[in-house]
Design an enzyme around this catalytic site. Structure first.
Site, mmCIF file in Angstrom:
data_model
loop_
_atom_site.group_PDB
_atom_site.id
_atom_site.type_symbol
_atom_site.label_atom_id
_atom_site.label_comp_id
_atom_site.label_asym_id
_atom_site.label_seq_id
_atom_site.Cartn_x
_atom_site.Cartn_y
_atom_site.Cartn_z
ATOM 1 N N ASP A 1 0.858 -1.193 0.000
ATOM 2 C CA ASP A 1 0.000 0.000 0.000
ATOM 3 C C ASP A 1 0.894 1.243 0.000
ATOM 4 O O ASP A 1 0.760 2.127 0.823
ATOM 5 C CB ASP A 1 -0.957 -0.003 1.194
ATOM 6 N N ASP B 1 6.866 0.738 2.492
ATOM 7 C CA ASP B 1 6.609 -0.277 1.465
ATOM 8 C C ASP B 1 7.631 -0.145 0.335
ATOM 9 O O ASP B 1 8.105 -1.149 -0.213
ATOM 10 C CB ASP B 1 5.219 -0.098 0.851
ATOM 11 N N ASP C 1 7.915 -1.903 7.140
ATOM 12 C CA ASP C 1 7.761 -2.907 6.089
ATOM 13 C C ASP C 1 9.111 -3.439 5.613
ATOM 14 O O ASP C 1 9.221 -4.614 5.223
ATOM 15 C CB ASP C 1 6.981 -2.332 4.910
#
Length: 322
Positions: free
Chosen positions: A14, A19, A249
């Site tokens: 996302d 990310d 992440d």
């Protein structure tokens, strides 16, 4: 190892700057650590799915990896509306609202829906596909409900989300990814039959204290890598004034790349609270050990090893130290 024995992975994102770091780490480490990124699927979360897919393409363009297919998936949680946040941490567009003037070729996004593509790839390569999910779990939950036969066909599942001690970052008791779609998290933990590795919020908090923001900017960020230069702009704005860097992440991606980076972990049965007035989205661990353990929960990582991996992904000359 023969090529057929290489790990294969789909990453669901996302994007979100952390990310983006996870993507960079996975794509840069493929050859050295003997795995292949088969596809990238996008979901709602840090930003909407359209902005997220655009940010994925920005990263792939920057490092010359447009060979990796990108798919758009869920635009909202399974049951409720997209939770309202007045000030999204990563900005409205996921990249700190930099007003980027680049041209993103959205025709490169594949027409198939991410959920159907997940099913096709898992089903056709039964037992071979690893999954790394670093946003809300909506795409995987929908895939399980549409195609329940995949429950036993995933090789392994890595998840960034949830919490161990009930410490929240978006509510009093819930971590963002699970808070964004609690039903999806509940479906996943109660259905998949493969090993699950979970990196919770509190582990990210403890790890961040070992990575000064000064190191992030002056050392890691000091590179000609175009993707890192883009992230320098975004994170310079997002983390301005903060003493530490917290790439949650990327921590999880590093665990997938090199499992030896894990210093300590513990196995638990995990479920998700759905109806609590104050605890919706909270991860509930069975400390009584009365249920079958379904998760390996990451407690502590080897920080220096993680930093070396990140430097390697950012094109610093550190391969001899790995």
């Amino acid at each position: 190892m023969a090529n057929s024995e290489m790990r294969r992975v789909i990453i669901d994102v996302d994007v979100g700057t952390d990310d983006a770091w996870a993507l960079l780490l996975l794509l840069k480490c493929e050859k050295k650590y003997r795995f292949k990124v088969d596809a990238i699927t996008c979901t709602h979360g840090n930003t909407d799915v359209t902005h997220g897919a655009r940010n994925v393409l920005r990263m792939l363009t920057a490092i010359g990896r447009l060979d990796v297919p990108v798919y758009k998936g869920a635009t909202e949680p399974i049951v409720t509306a997209v939770p309202f946040r007045e000030k999204p941490f990563h900005g409205i567009d996921g990249f700190a609202d930099l007003d980027l003037n680049d041209t993103v070729d959205e025709s490169l996004i594949k027409p198939e829906h991410a959920v159907n593509e997940l099913y096709r790839r898992i089903q056709s390569e039964a037992g071979a596909m690893s999954l790394v999910f670093i946003g809300p779990l909506t795409n995987l939950a929908l895939c399980i409900k549409l195609y329940p036969e995949i429950r036993s066909k995933i090789r392994e599942l890595y998840i960034m989300g949830g919490n161990r001690y009930g410490m929240g970052n978006v509510s009093k008791s819930a971590e963002f990814n699970f808070w964004s779609d609690p039903e999806a998290a509940h479906i996943v933990f109660n259905n998949v039959q493969c090993p699950i590795t979970l990196l919770p919020w509190e582990t990210c908090l403890s790890e961040q204290k070992t990575i000064p923001m000064e190191w992030r900017i002056k050392v890691l960020g000091n590179t000609s890598n175009r993707a890192v230069q883009l992230l320098n702009q975004a994170e310079g704005k997002i983390f301005a004034g903060r003493p530490f860097w917290r790439p949650c992440d990327a921590f999880l991606a590093a665990v997938f790349v090199d499992p030896d980076i894990v210093e300590s972990s513990e196995n638990f049965h995990v479920d998700i609270e759905l109806t609590g007035q104050l605890t919706r989205g909270q991860t509930v661990l069975d400390h009584l050990k009365s249920n079958r353990e379904n998760v390996k929960l990451m407690e502590k990582l080897k920080t220096e090893q993680f930093k070396m991996l990140m430097l390697y992904a950012a094109d610093h000359e550190v391969e001899h130290k790995l």
